[in-house]
Scaffold this motif. Structure first.
Motif, PDB file in Angstrom:
ATOM      1  N   VAL A   1      -4.388   1.856   0.075  1.00 59.32           N
ATOM      2  CA  VAL A   1      -4.629   1.171   1.344  1.00 59.32           C
ATOM      3  C   VAL A   1      -5.943   0.408   1.309  1.00 59.32           C
ATOM      4  O   VAL A   1      -6.024  -0.764   1.701  1.00 59.32           O
ATOM      5  CB  VAL A   1      -4.627   2.181   2.509  1.00 59.32           C
ATOM      6  N   GLY A   2      -7.001   1.061   0.847  1.00 57.81           N
ATOM      7  CA  GLY A   2      -8.306   0.412   0.821  1.00 57.81           C
ATOM      8  C   GLY A   2      -8.303  -0.847  -0.015  1.00 57.81           C
ATOM      9  O   GLY A   2      -8.859  -1.885   0.373  1.00 57.81           O
TER      10      GLY A   2
ATOM     11  N   ALA B   1      -2.312   5.287  -5.506  1.00 59.18           N
ATOM     12  CA  ALA B   1      -1.790   5.417  -4.146  1.00 59.18           C
ATOM     13  C   ALA B   1      -2.810   6.109  -3.263  1.00 59.18           C
ATOM     14  O   ALA B   1      -3.846   6.602  -3.739  1.00 59.18           O
ATOM     15  CB  ALA B   1      -0.475   6.198  -4.157  1.00 59.18           C
ATOM     16  N   THR B   2      -2.527   6.120  -1.971  1.00 59.67           N
ATOM     17  CA  THR B   2      -3.380   6.823  -1.007  1.00 59.67           C
ATOM     18  C   THR B   2      -2.682   8.106  -0.573  1.00 59.67           C
ATOM     19  O   THR B   2      -1.527   8.063  -0.117  1.00 59.67           O
ATOM     20  CB  THR B   2      -3.664   5.946   0.225  1.00 59.67           C
ATOM     21  N   PHE B   3      -3.358   9.233  -0.719  1.00 59.80           N
ATOM     22  CA  PHE B   3      -2.814  10.530  -0.318  1.00 59.80           C
ATOM     23  C   PHE B   3      -3.533  10.997   0.942  1.00 59.80           C
ATOM     24  O   PHE B   3      -4.748  11.234   0.920  1.00 59.80           O
ATOM     25  CB  PHE B   3      -2.995  11.560  -1.429  1.00 59.80           C
ATOM     26  N   PHE B   4      -2.785  11.084   2.031  1.00 56.92           N
ATOM     27  CA  PHE B   4      -3.335  11.638   3.269  1.00 56.92           C
ATOM     28  C   PHE B   4      -3.074  13.146   3.241  1.00 56.92           C
ATOM     29  O   PHE B   4      -1.937  13.599   3.436  1.00 56.92           O
ATOM     30  CB  PHE B   4      -2.684  10.975   4.488  1.00 56.92           C
ATOM     31  N   VAL B   5      -4.121  13.887   2.948  1.00 54.28           N
ATOM     32  CA  VAL B   5      -3.958  15.315   2.680  1.00 54.28           C
ATOM     33  C   VAL B   5      -4.173  16.149   3.946  1.00 54.28           C
ATOM     34  O   VAL B   5      -4.969  15.805   4.815  1.00 54.28           O
ATOM     35  CB  VAL B   5      -4.939  15.792   1.589  1.00 54.28           C
TER      36      VAL B   5
ATOM     37  N   ALA C   1       0.864  -1.188   0.000  1.00 52.33           N
ATOM     38  CA  ALA C   1       0.000   0.000   0.000  1.00 52.33           C
ATOM     39  C   ALA C   1       0.899   1.236   0.000  1.00 52.33           C
ATOM     40  O   ALA C   1       1.631   1.481   0.959  1.00 52.33           O
ATOM     41  CB  ALA C   1      -0.917   0.000   1.212  1.00 52.33           C
ATOM     42  N   LEU C   2       0.853   2.000  -1.071  1.00 51.22           N
ATOM     43  CA  LEU C   2       1.712   3.180  -1.229  1.00 51.22           C
ATOM     44  C   LEU C   2       0.973   4.420  -0.721  1.00 51.22           C
ATOM     45  O   LEU C   2      -0.124   4.726  -1.199  1.00 51.22           O
ATOM     46  CB  LEU C   2       2.096   3.350  -2.697  1.00 51.22           C
ATOM     47  N   THR C   3       1.557   5.113   0.239  1.00 52.91           N
ATOM     48  CA  THR C   3       0.895   6.279   0.839  1.00 52.91           C
ATOM     49  C   THR C   3       1.809   7.497   0.811  1.00 52.91           C
ATOM     50  O   THR C   3       3.039   7.372   0.881  1.00 52.91           O
ATOM     51  CB  THR C   3       0.481   6.001   2.292  1.00 52.91           C
TER      52      THR C   3
END
Length: 722
Positions: A272-273, A112-116, A86-88
């Motif tokens: 991630v999901g 990817a997952t971006f935690f903004v 999982a690429l974040t």
């Protein structure tokens, strides 16, 4: 009493204070929002703090998978499937590095997952929308990148829900994934961090930690970043990188190389999901999207407001500095001009004005000071005719004057009609071509009249302003008014004299050509500032109005804040009336044009607009102390104060005053200044509302005494008293 006067007495203006309070509260709220969002936290060094106990953290969390589900009170953890990565990315979006990272991901067909961060998302909404459009996953990384484990409950909720509002407002989706800033692997979770994770779970969030940290926040080389992320086995991992918070050039390079290698090794890189098999987003309801949009615009408006205030502060600072340079420069020039006049007068004695002068004293209930006023004028070294016009006094003012039985003093009794009518009555009875007008609460020095009329040697001069001094300057309020008279009024009058745009000859001491007064129709009662109205009329009629600083008059100043308020309220309101009445001078030529474009422009900017903006300045100063660098704010304030002190010291030197009262100048910034700008606000609102303000007569205190006569007259009174 006429209906007009009844209307004056019956109208009270109060709602504007509610409006002012509402405006200041709105500004304070906007500043608080902007300060909180941009100065209490921020992206940058994302190092992890492991300090604190972990005794309360369940072992299933400390030793479990990086995705934590604590919803419903049951703790479950999960990690990606084997050979699934999982690429974040944290701390974005960034206008420089996020687009490059998105390009690399697109090149390799990887999501990817971006935690903004909420504030960054508001600043760069197009990047957030691009993430969603290209199939990437959005997660919450708080509103301002705050450390949730160290934040109180109220801030935890604000940070998480605020970021969620931003995401819903920008994308129309609600995120269920949360990564707390400064978090790391499961074994780094402390009791405080665990408490924040559980609180977020109660709001429906899954917390995502990491198993492979690139440590790109340490700014290593690209090879080191890629090595930190390279998996060593088949176990699924959550990879942590950053697309914001600093220079991410090495991160971009490392990502490109890493994805090429992982693809060749058979790893699946995804969100991630997707990696753990959960639905990470849902469609926001129309109400949620509307609320999120309103939240975003509220923050943007606060930012724009602060930016506007900042530019306005810069402009006001420049105007204040330019004003200081102008008034000091004009004062130097005025002083040199006065010296040249003195030398010329000494060389040509025939130019000195020796003709007798008529002094008009309008008096209404002036029993406390009328004797001192009349005696001081009668003691003048210059021949004078004194006309006291009793304007229907009820306190025996006329009887006091009559009982003096001084030679050369004429008493006129009339029904109460206001100060302008009293002055016009005196003007009609005047026997001489030069007229001096003086208030009934003012005393002259022996040489005042002689000094005041000398500029009339120039036939272009129609009026002369004298130098008004505060007599009752004891106490801090008296000292403040003394400073204002010397520094504010008198420096400005020197500037107006040099610029040939004098707007006011004060009622306390002014000299006039009778011819000039008759040409403009005498003293008008159309405004409450009859002295300003008259002076502007003279300027528009082509006469020069000058300032004579050695013609001193001593007057009583208000001794209470209430009395000061009433006096300045009338002055300011009357000045606004006069400015409006003579607004046509702006497009005229000659002396009228100088008054209109220079004098009225100066009054509008310095005495109306800047005071109207002053409350916001005070609120912004508090904002600076709370959210900016307090030391820098203090230094700026001290520099501003130093400029004021230096300017005041020079003004005091020009007026030959002791510097002692200047110790109260710093305190003046915290009480007196606020009172003055509130007076301006009250006056402007009253004028805009079309209310006719009634005359506010100042209370008399009887503090004036006759000044001493020159030494060559040994029989004269010697009590100083002023």
């Amino acid at each position: 009493m006429s209906r007009h006067r009844q209307a004056r007495n019956s109208v009270t203006v109060r709602p504007h204070w509610l409006v002012l309070s509402a405006v200041l509260l709105a500004v304070a709220f906007a500043l608080s929002v902007q300060g909180y969002l941009h100065h209490l936290a921020g992206t940058g060094d994302d190092s992890v703090s492991t300090a604190g106990s972990a005794a309360g953290v369940p072992s299933s969390v400390s030793n479990g998978g990086p995705v934590i589900d604590a919803r419903g009170g049951i703790v479950r953890t999960v990690r990606p499937a084997d050979r699934t990565l999982a690429l974040t990315f944290d701390d974005g979006p960034d206008p420089v590095w996020t687009p490059q990272i998105l390009d690399v991901l697109k090149k390799h067909h990887v999501h990817a997952t971006f935690f903004v961060v909420g504030t960054a998302a508001i600043d760069h909404p197009d990047l957030v929308r691009r993430m969603v459009a290209e199939g990437h996953e959005i997660g919450v990384h708080t509103l301002t990148h705050a450390d949730l484990g160290r934040s109180p409950d109220w801030r935890q909720k604000l940070e998480v829900q605020g970021a969620q509002q931003v995401i819903m407002g920008l994308t129309g989706q609600a995120a269920s994934l949360l990564r707390p800033p400064f978090s790391s692997a499961n074994n780094a979770v402390t009791d405080s961090a665990w408490a924040s994770i559980r609180a977020a779970a109660d709001e429906g969030y899954l917390t995502v930690l990491t198993t492979k940290d690139s440590k790109d926040w340490e700014k290593p080389e690209a090879e080191t970043i890629a090595r930190n992320l390279t998996p060593s086995g088949n176990q699924g991992q959550v990879l942590l990188m950053h697309d914001g918070g600093g220079d991410r050039g090495q991160t971009v390079t490392a990502l490109d190389g890493l994805l090429s290698r992982l693809d060749g090794q058979g790893y699946r890189v995804t969100t991630v999901g997707d990696a753990v098999g959960v639905s990470s987003t849902r469609q926001a309801t129309p109400n949620e999207k509307a609320t999120g949009t309103a939240f975003i615009w509220g923050i943007r408006l606060s930012d724009w407001l602060v930016m506007a205030i900042s530019w306005a502060l810069v402009a006001s600072g420049i105007v204040t500095f330019v004003r200081a340079v102008l008034v000091v420069g004009a004062a130097v020039r005025h002083r040199r001009g006065a010296r040249r006049m003195q030398l010329a007068s000494s060389a040509l004695d025939g130019r000195a004005i020796t003709d007798p002068v008529t002094v008009i004293v309008p008096a209404y209930n002036e029993s406390a000071g009328i004797e001192a006023a009349v005696r001081s004028i009668a003691a003048s070294t210059h021949p004078v005719e004194i006309i006291v016009v009793d304007d229907g006094s009820t306190d025996g003012t006329a009887d006091i004057v009559e009982a003096l039985q001084l030679p050369g003093v004429t008493l006129i009794r009339k029904e109460n009609g206001g100060k302008p009518s009293a002055l016009n009555a005196g003007l009609a009875a005047a026997a001489h071509d030069l007229v001096v007008m003086v208030d009934g609460d003012t005393v002259f020095e022996p040489d005042t009249v002689q000094a005041l009329i000398q500029p009339f040697a120039d036939p272009r001069v129609g009026a002369v302003s004298g130098n008004t001094k505060v007599a009752n300057r004891g106490g801090i309020l008296g000292a403040w008014q003394h400073i204002e008279y010397v520094v504010g009024f008198n420096l400005d009058r020197r500037l107006f004299d040099v610029a040939e745009c004098m707007p006011t000859v004060p009622g306390a001491i002014g000299g006039f050509r009778r011819e000039a007064l008759i040409r403009v129709g005498g003293v008008s009662d159309e405004t409450l500032a009859e002295d300003t109205d008259l002076t502007m009329s003279l300027c528009r009629d082509g006469w020069r109005v000058v300032y004579q600083d050695d013609a001193r008059a001593w007057t009583e100043a208000p001794a209470t804040l209430g009395a000061l308020w009433k006096q300045r309220y009338r002055w300011c309101y009357g000045t606004l009336q006069a400015m409006w009445k003579h607004r046509g001078a702006i497009v005229q030529g000659g002396q009228a044009g100088k008054l209109g474009r220079r004098g009225l422009g100066y009054l509008l900017v310095l005495q109306v607009l800047l005071p109207l903006f002053a409350p916001v300045v005070d609120v912004f100063a508090i904002y600076g102390l709370l959210f900016l660098d307090p030391l820098r704010i203090a230094v700026l304030w001290l520099v501003f104060l130093a400029v004021q002190v230096l300017m005041a010291a020079y003004a005091f030197r020009l007026d030959k005053e002791r510097l002692g009262p200047l110790w109260t100048l710093p305190l003046q910034q915290f009480v007196y200044r606020q009172l003055m700008y509130l007076v301006v606000i009250q006056s402007v609102v009253t004028a805009l509302a079309g209310v006719h303000l009634r005359w506010h007569r100042m209370e008399r205190y009887g503090s004036l005494r006759v000044p001493p006569l020159p030494q060559r007259e040994p029989g004269a009174e010697q009590s100083r008293g002023v």
